[in-house]
Design a protein around this motif. Structure first.
Motif, PDB file in Angstrom:
ATOM      1  N   GLY A  33       0.789  -1.227   0.000  1.00 60.37           N
ATOM      2  CA  GLY A  33       0.000   0.000   0.000  1.00 60.37           C
ATOM      3  C   GLY A  33       0.817   1.271   0.000  1.00 60.37           C
ATOM      4  O   GLY A  33       0.268   2.366   0.053  1.00 60.37           O
ATOM      5  N   PHE A  34       2.156   1.170  -0.039  1.00 61.67           N
ATOM      6  CA  PHE A  34       3.027   2.336  -0.035  1.00 61.67           C
ATOM      7  C   PHE A  34       3.772   2.449  -1.360  1.00 61.67           C
ATOM      8  O   PHE A  34       4.073   1.444  -2.003  1.00 61.67           O
ATOM      9  N   ARG A  35       4.086   3.677  -1.726  1.00 58.50           N
ATOM     10  CA  ARG A  35       4.875   3.954  -2.919  1.00 58.50           C
ATOM     11  C   ARG A  35       6.050   4.811  -2.497  1.00 58.50           C
ATOM     12  O   ARG A  35       5.871   5.816  -1.801  1.00 58.50           O
ATOM     13  N   VAL A  82      17.256  12.312   1.343  1.00 56.33           N
ATOM     14  CA  VAL A  82      15.847  12.694   1.305  1.00 56.33           C
ATOM     15  C   VAL A  82      15.056  11.469   0.868  1.00 56.33           C
ATOM     16  O   VAL A  82      15.265  10.955  -0.235  1.00 56.33           O
ATOM     17  N   THR A  83      14.197  10.981   1.752  1.00 54.80           N
ATOM     18  CA  THR A  83      13.400   9.799   1.443  1.00 54.80           C
ATOM     19  C   THR A  83      11.940  10.067   1.784  1.00 54.80           C
ATOM     20  O   THR A  83      11.634  10.933   2.608  1.00 54.80           O
ATOM     21  N   GLY A  84      11.078   9.319   1.150  1.00 54.20           N
ATOM     22  CA  GLY A  84       9.667   9.480   1.445  1.00 54.20           C
ATOM     23  C   GLY A  84       8.854   8.338   0.905  1.00 54.20           C
ATOM     24  O   GLY A  84       9.329   7.542   0.091  1.00 54.20           O
ATOM     25  N   ARG A  85       7.647   8.276   1.415  1.00 55.64           N
ATOM     26  CA  ARG A  85       6.726   7.286   0.894  1.00 55.64           C
ATOM     27  C   ARG A  85       5.315   7.819   0.989  1.00 55.64           C
ATOM     28  O   ARG A  85       5.006   8.678   1.816  1.00 55.64           O
ATOM     29  N   GLN A  86       4.481   7.290   0.117  1.00 53.09           N
ATOM     30  CA  GLN A  86       3.099   7.724   0.039  1.00 53.09           C
ATOM     31  C   GLN A  86       2.207   6.519   0.283  1.00 53.09           C
ATOM     32  O   GLN A  86       2.434   5.438  -0.287  1.00 53.09           O
TER      33      GLN A  86
END
Length: 140
Positions: A6-8, A128-132
């Motif tokens: 469920g994450f991108r 810099v990292t992230g997830r949606q």
């Protein structure tokens, strides 16, 4: 990351774009050898560094100057089960150059609680990292 969880994952540029619209973030640093998290208002500088403004004699300014820290901001819609989270990791420094301080006084973040002798803290965006969280994919 599991493609079915469920994450991108978000790329660096997308993370920075999301940060530009976030009003509040959290500084993660060490305090007395333990993790400390403080909510702060912030903005991004022209070079994508995270900027915060605080009192020169604040515990935050003393704790993070010259240290690698993390900064996190997010946006969550609990009803839609969607949102994002971005983490910036890098060295924090208190801005001491008078010309740079003057520029940031005009263009940088505004304190919500003004105090005399304010300083700017700059976090260089080394990682810099992230997830949606994608709506509907994480529903059970």
């Amino acid at each position: 990351m599991n493609t079915n969880d469920g994450f991108r994952e978000l790329g660096r540029e997308e993370c920075l774009r999301l940060l530009e619209g976030a009003p509040i973030g959290r500084v993660v640093h060490t305090r007395h050898a333990l993790p400390a998290v403080l909510p702060v208002n912030f903005c991004l500088d022209v070079d994508s560094a995270v900027l915060m403004r605080t009192s020169a004699d604040s515990e935050l300014a003393a704790a993070v100057d010259g240290v690698v820290i993390a900064f996190e901001a997010d946006e969550v819609d609990a009803t839609a089960h969607s949102g994002w989270s971005v983490v910036v990791t890098g060295r924090a420094t208190v801005v001491t150059d008078p010309a740079e301080h003057g520029r940031l006084a005009r263009t940088g973040p505004r304190s919500w609680v003004a105090s005399p002798g304010e300083v700017f803290i700059r976090i260089e965006p080394e990682l810099v990292t992230g997830r949606q969280l994608v709506a509907g994919l994480a529903a059970y």
